[in-house]
Scaffold this motif. Structure first.
Motif, PDB file in Angstrom:
ATOM      1  N   GLU A   1       0.865  -1.186   0.000  1.00  0.00           N
ATOM      2  CA  GLU A   1       0.000   0.000   0.000  1.00  0.00           C
ATOM      3  C   GLU A   1       0.901   1.235   0.000  1.00  0.00           C
TER       4      GLU A   1
ATOM      5  N   GLU B   1       0.485   4.501   1.350  1.00  0.00           N
ATOM      6  CA  GLU B   1       0.507   5.598   2.316  1.00  0.00           C
ATOM      7  C   GLU B   1       1.761   5.623   3.190  1.00  0.00           C
TER       8      GLU B   1
ATOM      9  N   VAL C   1      -6.620  10.077  -7.210  1.00  0.00           N
ATOM     10  CA  VAL C   1      -7.904  10.028  -6.492  1.00  0.00           C
ATOM     11  C   VAL C   1      -8.818   9.055  -7.225  1.00  0.00           C
ATOM     12  N   SER C   2      -8.871   7.832  -6.707  1.00  0.00           N
ATOM     13  CA  SER C   2      -9.664   6.787  -7.363  1.00  0.00           C
ATOM     14  C   SER C   2      -9.920   5.670  -6.369  1.00  0.00           C
ATOM     15  N   ALA C   3     -11.109   5.106  -6.428  1.00  0.00           N
ATOM     16  CA  ALA C   3     -11.416   3.955  -5.579  1.00  0.00           C
ATOM     17  C   ALA C   3     -10.802   2.677  -6.142  1.00  0.00           C
ATOM     18  N   ASP C   4     -10.365   2.729  -7.397  1.00  0.00           N
ATOM     19  CA  ASP C   4      -9.909   1.509  -8.081  1.00  0.00           C
ATOM     20  C   ASP C   4      -8.403   1.300  -8.042  1.00  0.00           C
TER      21      ASP C   4
ATOM     22  N   ASP D   1      -4.538   2.332  -6.090  1.00  0.00           N
ATOM     23  CA  ASP D   1      -3.767   2.941  -5.002  1.00  0.00           C
ATOM     24  C   ASP D   1      -2.420   3.357  -5.599  1.00  0.00           C
TER      25      ASP D   1
END
Length: 263
Positions: free
Chosen positions: A156, A158, A176-179, A181
């Motif tokens: 991930e 972050e 910026v997307s939900a699909d 990272d």
């Protein structure tokens, strides 16, 4: 993504954190030279021998990458490793440790070329640090056979983006997307590298790792050539926002990607 590279030139000083070189350590140096020579048109000349036999790859006389030979007893992963520029390798290595990373090799002098270290981030992805002296790094970009982009594949984005930003001063630009990272790392307003969080799709046998993309004139034709030279196609050619890409492995298993930039 290929426009992200800092202009290279005989007197170019790389902003700290900029990918400035890429290097590969293998068991069979001669056969590896043959593979990449045929694939990218590289020629080779000896470089610093501090870590064993080492050559620099040249494209039309300009240095673009390095290939070294591992000692026979070293069973390290065969992988392309990006080097990130630093004005002070020793200080950067201290910062790596302070931020939870590991310094595995160095800092040490590479002849009169510069000073280097090999490190890994808190998730285990390996990268190099390069403080230039006589050797400025990759001398030409944007041509077939030159490094085009470096992308970290990790679980991930972050926490690991925080590590790299703390060490090298990157600005982070998340997608910026939900699909997806994905975080693009910027220096002085320029995109210089990417971090792609792929969760459990990180290859178990490799773990988190940096991927180097090399510019090619024709991705499909280059993929055919890879198999003809004894390499393997891992991901067939596909169109992306940055051009036509594919992922391959050389005969020793070093994984890299190809990108045919849109013109």
């Amino acid at each position: 993504m290929t426009e992200a590279r800092e202009p290279a030139g005989p007197h170019a000083r790389r902003t700290p954190g900029t990918p400035c070189w890429v290097s590969l350590m293998v068991h069979g140096l001669a056969t590896t030279e043959e593979f990449y020579g045929e694939l990218f048109g590289w020629e080779f000349r000896p470089g610093p021998q501090q870590l064993g036999p080492y050559v620099r790859a040249l494209l039309d006389g300009d240095e673009v990458a390095g290939i070294g030979q591992l000692p026979p007893d070293r069973r390290l992963p065969i992988a392309w490793t990006p080097y990130l520029a630093s004005d002070d390798v020793d200080q950067t290595a201290d910062q790596v440790r302070l931020c939870g990373g590991t310094v595995a090799v160095g800092p040490l002098d590479a002849g009169d070329a510069g000073r280097m270290a090999l490190a890994s981030d808190p998730c285990g992805a390996v990268f190099g640090i390069w403080q230039t002296a006589a050797h400025l790094g990759t001398a030409v970009t944007g041509l077939p056979g030159t490094p085009a982009w470096d992308e970290l594949l990790t679980f991930e984005t972050e926490s690991v983006a925080k590590f790299y930003s703390a060490v090298f001063g990157y600005e982070e630009e998340p997608v910026v997307s939900a699909d997806i990272d994905y975080v693009t790392l910027r220096l002085e307003g320029r995109h210089v590298a990417g971090i792609h969080g792929v969760g459990q799709a990180v290859p178990r046998e490799r773990g988190p790792h940096w991927m180097t993309y090399f510019e090619v004139a024709d991705t499909d034709e280059t993929l055919d050539r890879v198999t003809g030279l004894g390499g393997q196609v891992l991901k067939p050619a596909r169109d992306s926002a940055h051009g036509r890409v594919g992922t391959v492995a050389d005969p020793e298993g070093a994984v890299f990607s190809l990108v045919q930039s849109p013109h």
